[in-house]
Design a protein around this motif. Structure first.
Motif: not given
Length: 698
Positions: A203-206, A283-300
């Motif tokens: 607080h007070p940051d969102m 990315g987006e505003a983090l209104w919910r814990i655990g949201l993801r927009w960037c996913l590392p894949l096994l091929d790098g």
């Protein structure tokens, strides 16, 4: 069907999309993931009091993963978070999840009933868990401890819970790992288990204002070493972090030091570099814990969700090259990966929410759960519908008490009014084709909107008549709505009522500068931008200037009430869902997560008390002459019923016709189909009376 369209007044068009259809027509699909080779997701079941089932697709169709009755849902920060995780790549190992009614962490193995892993709280829901990772024989996650069911006071820890169930009866078996900030995400564990990362803010940051990316070593005894800040800080918001899969120790962070949420690589030595610097959001505003927009894949490579005002799925290579999937979806949500493939919820102007599986190896996007599929029914690869579309993501009122002020019932068309057969024309044929517009406010700032014109496959309006229009103010306000196919907007547009969905200043999706147009100006910028949108449509000849209404929920309810007070000559009706209205009392009444939100939207209290008085929708409530309907869940901890009641105490029912509908068992955002349907009927009744049309049906 004849090619000649019937001509009927706008608002009176007969539509097969009833309020009940709209309430259950768009399944709320969330939190995709993998259980072995199966794609799974959570799905709100409105006919079961809004229970959230964990579903999967098998060779036989769509089915529930868990035994009947389990509710896969967490209430952390009241808006929730990622509620489940498969324990490995093997389906036989099962999964962990949070059960909605008691918020305890459970483990499920195939062929058995789920068993609790976490101890019970002092009362159901005191201890809440979300955003899981597996480390050895423990599950690491975020735990939130709330003082009571109002959630006005809470503390948060990263904790380790034994997978053997020993903590279910012995709370001392739960290990506290870290508590660096008042708010945190769950842990991200480095491949090999050497380090762990998480986000924190106070607080007070969102979380869209300022956050910090924390990293700590995992010591041999399973405790954490001293954490250090690796990115973020004042005026910079890291919204996601995940480790590279190649063992290099690189940490990928989605952050906005340059004003846009871009992907950065954080090296082991502390250096950072932007991998694909662009004036767009990854990315987006983090209104919910655990949201993801960037996913590392096994091929790098990285699977990324990106865009401006919309989202596309692409693959970001090590050289910075970005290649999008050739798929029409313009919104991607709740993404997850097994390292090779991406599961997500996708939608577009021509497709309602759909669970899909994207494979970078061949560029394919396969449907897993089609919009029309139901549990137990076959799920096949259904192509996206062609052409028409519409609507935003919102669930709105099941049984309820209502206090009625003066209002008028809507009528009906004669029984011989022309209407196409619902059996012969699919409901999506009644969806409009939306489009984007950008208008200019008086100060020259852009105002981005989504326009949904009236549409009916067999009916058109009179040549000398302009349609009524609903101005939609989304919630948040630091959020956005989506230009996608949705039954709730089709409910209105198929009856000859236009909708304009306003992405007012403060909305996400257009960079930090656009978000901060609302800073300290809530109740002003949003109100002005909604009026700009309405007048832009009027100037284009797309809406009747004498038949404009406004509609909004939560923060959008604030904007709707402020708008009818500020612009009594513009708006002729308003639908207000579970609003915040009195900022001074709301600070004390709302839950912990948003209790300091107004520091950024209005200003620090009490130093800026004059702004609180000046910008509150209640300040000029006595100027309101616009008829309205007010809809409120009685279990709402975000915008408690007292907020709505304060408005009604300032309204003279002999001067302003209104209806106040309350709904037991509903919180912030209605989940029951009967509630949503009752609300839509109340809205249509209001618009018919205030805007001067006779609906064919509801």
């Amino acid at each position: 069907m004849s090619g000649t369209k019937a001509v009927l007044p706008y608002g009176s068009w007969p539509s097969p999309i009833t309020a009940d259809d709209a309430a259950r027509g768009d399944a709320l699909l969330e939190w995709a993931g993998f259980l072995g080779d199966d794609v799974c997701w959570t799905e709100v079941l409105p006919e079961e009091d809004g229970r959230s089932g964990l579903m999967r697709r098998t060779a036989d169709g769509v089915e529930e993963v868990l035994p009947p009755g389990w509710d896969v849902r967490t209430r952390v920060i009241e808006y929730g978070g990622r509620p489940w995780l498969a324990l490995s790549g093997r389906a036989a190992d099962g999964l962990v999840f949070t059960h909605g009614p008691d918020q305890r962490l459970h483990r499920w193995r195939p062929g058995s009933e789920p068993a609790p892993l976490s101890p019970p709280g002092a009362w159901p829901g005191e201890l809440r868990y979300a955003d899981f990772a597996v480390h050895g024989d423990e599950v690491w996650c975020l735990r939130e401890t709330v003082a009571d069911d109002t959630a006005r006071s809470a503390v948060r820890h990263l904790v380790a819970v034994p997978l053997d169930g020993s903590a279910a009866e012995d709370p001392s078996r739960v290990r506290e790992l870290a508590a660096t900030h008042h708010f945190m995400t769950g842990p991200r564990i480095e491949p090999g288990g050497g380090r762990v990362a998480w986000l924190g803010w106070d607080h007070p940051d969102m979380p869209w204002d300022s956050t910090r990316l924390m990293v700590a070593a995992v010591l041999p005894d399973g405790t954490l070493g001293p954490p250090s800040v690796r990115m973020g800080g004042e005026g910079e918001a890291v919204t996601q972090a995940d480790w590279a899969t190649d063992g290099s120790g690189t940490l990928y962070a989605v952050s906005d030091p340059d004003g846009w949420w871009n992907v950065h690589a954080v090296d082991r030595d502390g250096g950072t570099r932007s991998l694909c610097p662009r004036p767009e959001e990854f990315g987006e505003a983090l209104w919910r814990i655990g949201l993801r927009w960037c996913l590392p894949l096994l091929d790098g490579t990285l699977a990324v969700i990106h865009g401006v005002g919309e989202r596309r799925l692409g693959i970001l290579g090590a050289d910075g090259a970005l290649t999008d999937f050739a798929d029409p979806a313009t919104e991607w949500h709740f993404a997850a990966t097994d390292g090779r493939r991406i599961a997500a919820v996708a939608s577009s102007p021509g497709r309602r929410r759909t669970v899909v599986l994207a494979d970078p190896a061949d560029g394919s996007v396969r449907t897993v759960r089609a919009p029309s599929a139901e549990a137990g029914s076959p799920a096949s690869d259904v192509p996206a519908p062609a052409a028409d579309a519409s609507a935003p993501d919102a669930r709105m009122p099941a049984s309820g008490a209502e206090a009625l002020a003066p209002s008028v019932e809507g009528g009906s068309l004669p029984s011989d009014a022309p209407a196409p057969s619902a059996e012969s024309v699919p409901s999506d044929a009644y969806a409009t084709t939306p489009f984007r517009r950008t208008y200019r406010a008086d100060d020259g700032e852009p105002v981005h909107v989504h326009v949904y014109p009236p549409h009916h496959p067999a009916v058109t309006g009179p040549a000398d008549e302009l349609p009524p229009c609903l101005v939609l103010a989304h919630g948040g306000p630091t959020s956005r709505s989506h230009l996608v196919l949705n039954q709730e907007i089709s409910y209105f547009t198929s009856r000859g009522i236009g909708v304009v969905d306003v992405q007012y200043g403060g909305s996400t999706g257009y960079g930090r500068a656009y978000r901060e147009r609302l800073r300290h100006r809530w109740g002003q910028t949003d109100v002005q931008d909604c009026a700009t949108a309405a007048r832009g449509l009027i100037a284009e000849g797309l809406a009747d200037p004498d038949r404009i209404a406004i509609r909004g929920g939560s923060a959008g309810g604030w904007t709707a009430v402020a708008s009818i007070a500020a612009e009594p000559g513009l708006y002729r009706a308003a639908a207000v869902y579970y609003p915040v209205l009195d900022p001074v009392s709301w600070r004390e009444e709302t839950h912990d997560f948003e209790s300091r939100y107004l520091d950024g939207l209005i200003g620090p209290w009490p130093d800026t008390a004059d702004r609180y008085a000046r910008q509150s929708p209640l300040r000029e409530a006595d100027r309101i002459r616009t008829p309205f309907v007010l809809l409120q869940g009685l279990d709402d901890t975000v915008c408690p019923p007292a907020q709505a009641e304060r408005l009604l105490r300032r309204i003279d029912p002999d001067t302003v016709p209104y209806r106040f509908l309350t709904f037991e068992g509903e919180g912030h955002g209605f989940r029951r189909s009967a509630t949503v349907a009752a609300s839509l009927r109340a809205e249509l009744r209001l618009y018919a009376d205030a805007l001067g049309f006779t609906p064919a049906s509801s």
